[in-house]
Design an enzyme around this catalytic site. Structure first.
Site, PDB file in Angstrom:
ATOM      1  N   ARG A 107       0.789  -1.407   0.023  1.00  0.00           N
ATOM      2  CA  ARG A 107       0.362   0.404   0.543  1.00  0.00           C
ATOM      3  C   ARG A 107       1.006   0.829   0.069  1.00  0.00           C
ATOM      4  O   ARG A 107       2.078   1.145   0.800  1.00  0.00           O
ATOM      5  CB  ARG A 107      -0.842  -0.177   1.384  1.00  0.00           C
ATOM      6  CG  ARG A 107      -1.911  -0.917   1.237  1.00  0.00           C
ATOM      7  CD  ARG A 107      -2.760  -0.865   2.448  1.00  0.00           C
ATOM      8  NE  ARG A 107      -3.265  -2.241   3.284  1.00  0.00           N
ATOM      9  CZ  ARG A 107      -3.452  -3.435   3.939  1.00  0.00           C
ATOM     10  NH1 ARG A 107      -1.980  -3.724   4.343  1.00  0.00           N
ATOM     11  NH2 ARG A 107      -4.220  -4.685   3.786  1.00  0.00           N
ATOM     12  N   HIS A 111      -2.655   2.174  -5.802  1.00  0.00           N
ATOM     13  CA  HIS A 111      -2.846   0.685  -5.954  1.00  0.00           C
ATOM     14  C   HIS A 111      -3.183   0.955  -7.145  1.00  0.00           C
ATOM     15  O   HIS A 111      -3.207  -0.918  -7.229  1.00  0.00           O
ATOM     16  CB  HIS A 111      -4.714   1.006  -5.351  1.00  0.00           C
ATOM     17  CG  HIS A 111      -5.143   0.696  -3.851  1.00  0.00           C
ATOM     18  ND1 HIS A 111      -4.217   0.166  -3.403  1.00  0.00           N
ATOM     19  CD2 HIS A 111      -5.852  -0.131  -4.629  1.00  0.00           C
ATOM     20  CE1 HIS A 111      -4.617  -0.293  -2.278  1.00  0.00           C
ATOM     21  NE2 HIS A 111      -5.772  -1.092  -3.562  1.00  0.00           N
TER      22      HIS A 111
END
Length: 302
Positions: free
Chosen positions: A153, A248
């Site tokens: 992330r 992402h």
């Protein structure tokens, strides 16, 4: 739980008041939105999500998959998504959130799928976009390599400290959501890019300063989330990628490419740091969709 309720329900009350007072929607319409969003709030309580700011695309996707598993029709799930989009658009306009986590989710009649996954060629073009003749370019290339190579992330990437990376053993130690620790293997290309950055870039960026952070700016500070979002968008444009590129995007692509290559779902779950394997199963939907498209395009009886 109380923190979740107080934060989420407080935002929800403001949103419903906005729909009534400023949008002038009927009570029946507002009641429908309210029912959908209260149901999502109950899901947040089960997931122990404490703040509206912690709600991301992944969490909304798993919620929509749960609705599907509960036999809700595609039309009902689409209505829930519309309710969520409106709520998060309001939070974004109010500057409570930086972006709408439900905006990119598509829910067609055939079912749920993620935004487009990058091809391997797209990923290579993106990683090749930074100019490695400059310290910032070396740093950015290393960050992109690691983001894709370990499926991190963006919040995990920018928080990495020097002690998190083990170049000899080839792994990175990551503290994800809820401060849960996981160890993720890192491939040769990412390790080489990080070594190059540490040897040729990081000392030039820091000059005489010291920092515990792995990736630093010219001010000697850690890269911010927003700065990296801007960087990856710029490199997507430099690479002439037609898709909208976000941090992402690389995490989605990491997981999907692994599963398409035959990786075990449990192994991918561990690398991504998913507490529930149903979250990881999102990526099997993407892989299956792409296989179906390839079969239709290239097979003589497709």
């Amino acid at each position: 739980m109380k923190n979740t309720a107080s934060d989420y329900l407080q935002r929800l009350d403001r949103y419903l008041a906005f729909l009534l007072m400023e949008k002038g929607l009927s009570e029946k319409t507002i009641a429908a939105y309210s029912a959908d969003l209260v149901r999502f709030g109950l899901y947040l309580e089960k997931k122990k999500t404490t703040l509206v700011a912690d709600i991301d695309t992944r969490l909304i996707l798993t919620y929509l998959i749960q609705l599907r598993d509960q036999q809700l029709s595609p039309r009902s799930r689409a209505r829930h998504l519309v309710s969520l989009r409106g709520f998060f658009k309001f939070l974004t306009n109010e500057k409570i959130l930086q972006k709408n986590p439900a905006q990119q989710i598509d829910l067609p009649k055939t079912g749920l799928h993620l935004p487009d996954v990058l091809t391997v060629a797209d990923v290579e073009a993106l990683i090749d976009a930074p100019c490695r003749d400059k310290p910032e370019g070396l740093r950015d290339a290393a960050m992109l390599e690691l983001l894709y190579g370990a499926g991190l992330r963006v919040s995990e990437l920018i928080r990495l400290e020097m002690t998190a990376i083990n170049l000899e053993a080839g792994f990175v130690r990551v503290f994800g959501k809820g401060a849960k620790e996981r160890v993720v293997p890192v491939g040769r290309l990412a390790l080489d890019a990080i070594r190059d950055y540490l040897d040729r870039s990081r000392p030039m960026l820091l000059k005489s300063r010291a920092s515990v952070h792995l990736f630093v700016t010219r001010r000697g500070r850690a890269m911010t989330r927003q700065s990296f979002w801007n960087l990856i968008g710029r490199y997507g444009r430099l690479a002439k990628l037609r898709k909208k590129i976000t941090p992402h995007s690389l995490r989605h692509s990491f997981a999907t490419h692994l599963i398409e290559g035959g990786a075990d779902l449990r192994a991918v779950q561990m690398m991504l740091g998913h507490a529930d394997i149903s979250t990881t199963q999102i990526y099997t939907h993407v892989a299956h969709r792409q296989l179906v498209q390839a079969h239709k395009k290239y097979h003589p009886r497709g």
